[in-house]
Design a protein around this motif. Structure first.
Motif, PDB file in Angstrom:
ATOM      1  N   PRO A 217      11.885  12.870  11.822  1.00  0.00           N
ATOM      2  CA  PRO A 217      13.160  12.613  12.933  1.00  0.00           C
ATOM      3  C   PRO A 217      14.089  14.042  12.740  1.00  0.00           C
ATOM      4  O   PRO A 217      14.631  14.137  11.499  1.00  0.00           O
ATOM      5  N   LEU A 218      14.534  14.698  13.550  1.00  0.00           N
ATOM      6  CA  LEU A 218      15.293  15.679  13.422  1.00  0.00           C
ATOM      7  C   LEU A 218      16.607  15.459  13.426  1.00  0.00           C
ATOM      8  O   LEU A 218      17.624  16.481  13.095  1.00  0.00           O
ATOM      9  N   SER A 219      17.176  14.066  13.275  1.00  0.00           N
ATOM     10  CA  SER A 219      18.373  13.768  13.157  1.00  0.00           C
ATOM     11  C   SER A 219      18.601  13.752  11.457  1.00  0.00           C
ATOM     12  O   SER A 219      19.842  13.900  11.129  1.00  0.00           O
ATOM     13  N   HIS A 220      17.515  14.003  10.654  1.00  0.00           N
ATOM     14  CA  HIS A 220      17.635  14.128   9.251  1.00  0.00           C
ATOM     15  C   HIS A 220      18.130  15.732   9.149  1.00  0.00           C
ATOM     16  O   HIS A 220      17.241  16.529   9.444  1.00  0.00           O
ATOM     17  N   TYR A 221      19.071  15.923   8.543  1.00  0.00           N
ATOM     18  CA  TYR A 221      19.626  17.286   8.254  1.00  0.00           C
ATOM     19  C   TYR A 221      18.372  18.263   7.610  1.00  0.00           C
ATOM     20  O   TYR A 221      18.210  19.333   7.984  1.00  0.00           O
ATOM     21  N   SER A 222      17.941  17.833   6.394  1.00  0.00           N
ATOM     22  CA  SER A 222      16.881  18.592   5.862  1.00  0.00           C
ATOM     23  C   SER A 222      15.556  18.727   6.875  1.00  0.00           C
ATOM     24  O   SER A 222      15.056  19.946   6.705  1.00  0.00           O
ATOM     25  N   ILE A 223      15.403  17.819   7.529  1.00  0.00           N
ATOM     26  CA  ILE A 223      14.026  17.842   8.272  1.00  0.00           C
ATOM     27  C   ILE A 223      14.242  18.995   9.500  1.00  0.00           C
ATOM     28  O   ILE A 223      13.646  19.891   9.866  1.00  0.00           O
ATOM     29  N   ALA A 224      15.623  18.998  10.003  1.00  0.00           N
ATOM     30  CA  ALA A 224      16.022  19.714  11.103  1.00  0.00           C
ATOM     31  C   ALA A 224      15.895  21.139  10.640  1.00  0.00           C
ATOM     32  O   ALA A 224      15.474  22.127  11.404  1.00  0.00           O
ATOM     33  N   GLN A 225      16.511  21.706   9.391  1.00  0.00           N
ATOM     34  CA  GLN A 225      16.481  22.934   8.750  1.00  0.00           C
ATOM     35  C   GLN A 225      15.012  23.386   8.621  1.00  0.00           C
ATOM     36  O   GLN A 225      14.680  24.450   8.706  1.00  0.00           O
ATOM     37  N   ARG A 226      14.104  22.573   8.325  1.00  0.00           N
ATOM     38  CA  ARG A 226      12.671  22.925   8.118  1.00  0.00           C
ATOM     39  C   ARG A 226      12.071  23.236   9.268  1.00  0.00           C
ATOM     40  O   ARG A 226      11.241  24.129   9.474  1.00  0.00           O
ATOM     41  N   ALA A 227      12.362  22.521  10.468  1.00  0.00           N
ATOM     42  CA  ALA A 227      11.974  22.787  11.693  1.00  0.00           C
ATOM     43  C   ALA A 227      12.456  24.116  12.349  1.00  0.00           C
ATOM     44  O   ALA A 227      11.835  25.027  12.972  1.00  0.00           O
ATOM     45  N   ARG A 228      13.813  24.562  11.737  1.00  0.00           N
ATOM     46  CA  ARG A 228      14.420  25.598  12.190  1.00  0.00           C
ATOM     47  C   ARG A 228      13.711  26.787  11.522  1.00  0.00           C
ATOM     48  O   ARG A 228      13.351  27.743  12.220  1.00  0.00           O
ATOM     49  N   GLY A 229      13.316  26.482  10.042  1.00  0.00           N
ATOM     50  CA  GLY A 229      12.568  27.688   9.464  1.00  0.00           C
ATOM     51  C   GLY A 229      11.431  27.761   9.943  1.00  0.00           C
ATOM     52  O   GLY A 229      10.926  29.226  10.207  1.00  0.00           O
ATOM     53  N   TYR A 230      10.552  26.917  10.638  1.00  0.00           N
ATOM     54  CA  TYR A 230       9.119  27.226  11.069  1.00  0.00           C
ATOM     55  C   TYR A 230       9.433  27.907  12.464  1.00  0.00           C
ATOM     56  O   TYR A 230       8.575  28.904  12.722  1.00  0.00           O
ATOM     57  N   ARG A 231      10.071  27.514  13.242  1.00  0.00           N
ATOM     58  CA  ARG A 231      10.423  28.336  14.504  1.00  0.00           C
ATOM     59  C   ARG A 231      10.814  29.794  14.258  1.00  0.00           C
ATOM     60  O   ARG A 231      10.545  30.758  15.068  1.00  0.00           O
TER      61      ARG A 231
ATOM     62  N   SER B 280      14.850  28.237   3.880  1.00  0.00           N
ATOM     63  CA  SER B 280      14.099  29.162   3.302  1.00  0.00           C
ATOM     64  C   SER B 280      12.775  28.679   2.665  1.00  0.00           C
ATOM     65  O   SER B 280      11.746  29.805   3.109  1.00  0.00           O
ATOM     66  N   GLY B 281      12.576  27.679   2.657  1.00  0.00           N
ATOM     67  CA  GLY B 281      11.168  26.935   2.188  1.00  0.00           C
ATOM     68  C   GLY B 281      10.405  26.852   3.277  1.00  0.00           C
ATOM     69  O   GLY B 281       9.197  27.257   3.387  1.00  0.00           O
ATOM     70  N   ALA B 282      10.987  26.549   4.464  1.00  0.00           N
ATOM     71  CA  ALA B 282      10.110  26.467   5.597  1.00  0.00           C
ATOM     72  C   ALA B 282       9.752  27.883   6.202  1.00  0.00           C
ATOM     73  O   ALA B 282       8.639  28.105   6.691  1.00  0.00           O
ATOM     74  N   LEU B 283      10.557  29.002   6.106  1.00  0.00           N
ATOM     75  CA  LEU B 283      10.341  30.238   6.324  1.00  0.00           C
ATOM     76  C   LEU B 283       9.025  30.599   5.549  1.00  0.00           C
ATOM     77  O   LEU B 283       8.266  31.397   5.990  1.00  0.00           O
ATOM     78  N   ALA B 284       9.040  30.226   4.221  1.00  0.00           N
ATOM     79  CA  ALA B 284       8.082  31.076   3.200  1.00  0.00           C
ATOM     80  C   ALA B 284       6.732  30.059   3.569  1.00  0.00           C
ATOM     81  O   ALA B 284       5.570  31.006   3.569  1.00  0.00           O
ATOM     82  N   ALA B 285       6.777  28.716   3.811  1.00  0.00           N
ATOM     83  CA  ALA B 285       5.753  28.117   4.254  1.00  0.00           C
ATOM     84  C   ALA B 285       4.978  28.813   5.142  1.00  0.00           C
ATOM     85  O   ALA B 285       3.757  28.978   5.509  1.00  0.00           O
TER      86      ALA B 285
END
Length: 326
Positions: free
Chosen positions: A180-194, A157-162
């Motif tokens: 690194p997308l192997s990190h759960y939190s980072i992968a979720q932020r990349a998903r929100g951006y896309r 949700s944070g990445a979506l908002a940004a």
């Protein structure tokens, strides 16, 4: 040799997490699965004294070695402070252990003699498997893996908002600098951006997404990534960075090249570290209550009548001059 939780999982043909939940009588399993696992454990001669007995008196806070520089990664220093506060309120003695995949993790944990474990940030799956084998209560903070209790900021949700914020401002070429997308939190932020780009009918441009590798000089990698983006044929007019430290490094590169922020390029970070508010210009970011993550992680760890094994902590978009101007 005494049988371990891994041995039971192998014989029962279930995951280590399933064995742990079955032996601890935690929710989330069918009664048939629970009975099956307990039967296998009895056949193998597993000593249930290995499981949690009595109240927790000692807790070890595990941090991956790539996160153990609290100056370079201030996020986890605040998480640790929250853990310490929660432990102090409950008369639990916390210790900190920095580990990596190459370490003898079990030996290090044995030396600390904890009754429970709190794991923060990234950790290799094989290390998590070893931790599950100990039979000790484990909670994951800013990390997720199946079969574990976990608490995370709402990264998606944070990445979506940004990203939506930058789109609403009329920015056309939105870059994302990721870790690194192997990190759960980072992968979720990349998903929100896309996802935000997709919702806005924007085509995803892989040239505008750069994944940084882990390392002690992450700010240098972030600066190099931003230089490459600015030297491309169609440089971005906005950048969403997966954390504030990266965003501040990106800001320095842009200013060194004479770009005006936000007139020429808007920048958003994530985490709301202390330096975000004092930068020039102040950085738009997603606020994460880092101490609450630590405190609530300990509460989740100690919750015997667990109704919700996975907790999501809301985040808040803090709009500052790096996107809105003065």
């Amino acid at each position: 040799m005494r049988p371990t939780i891994r041995d039971i999982a192998s014989a029962a043909k279930v995951s280590i997490g399933t064995v742990s939940r079955a032996l601890k009588k935690q929710p989330g399993l069918t009664e048939q699965t629970r009975i099956h696992v307990q039967k296998i454990a009895t056949q193998l001669g597993y000593d249930e004294a290995n499981l949690r007995q009595g109240r927790i008196r000692r807790l070890t806070f595990l941090l991956h070695r790539q996160h153990n520089n609290f100056v370079a990664s201030p996020f986890f220093s605040h998480v640790l402070h929250g853990v310490e506060t929660a432990c102090r309120e409950r008369s639990i003695v916390p210790t900190v252990l920095s580990i990596g995949a190459a370490d003898n993790v079990m030996e290090q944990i044995r030396l600390h003699e904890p009754d429970a474990l709190a794991v923060a940030g990234f950790m290799e799956p094989e290390v998590l498997e070893l931790l599950a084998q100990t039979g000790k209560p484990v909670v994951l903070i800013d990390l997720w893996a199946p079969g574990f209790r976990s608490i995370n900021p709402d990264n998606l949700s944070g990445a979506l908002a940004a990203t939506r914020h930058l789109i609403k401002l009329g920015r056309q070429r939105l870059a994302f600098i990721s870790g690194p997308l192997s990190h759960y939190s980072i992968a979720q932020r990349a998903r929100g951006y896309r996802q935000a780009l997709f919702e806005a009918g924007r085509l995803f441009d892989p040239r505008l997404e750069i994944n940084l590798q882990s390392g002690p000089e992450l700010h240098l990698h972030a600066a190099a990534a931003m230089q490459n983006l600015l030297q491309s044929d169609a440089p971005p007019d906005a950048v969403f960075c997966y954390n504030d430290a990266t965003a501040l490094a990106v800001m320095n590169v842009c200013q060194a090249r004479g770009l005006r922020i936000p007139e020429d390029i808007a920048i958003v970070g994530f985490d709301n570290i202390d330096a975000a508010a004092s930068s020039t210009p102040p950085l738009t970011t997603l606020a994460v209550d880092k101490e609450a993550l630590g405190q609530m992680g300990i509460k989740l760890l100690l919750d015997d009548a667990l109704a919700q094994p996975e907790v999501m902590l809301p985040v808040e978009l803090i709009q500052r001059a790096s996107t809105l101007g003065n």
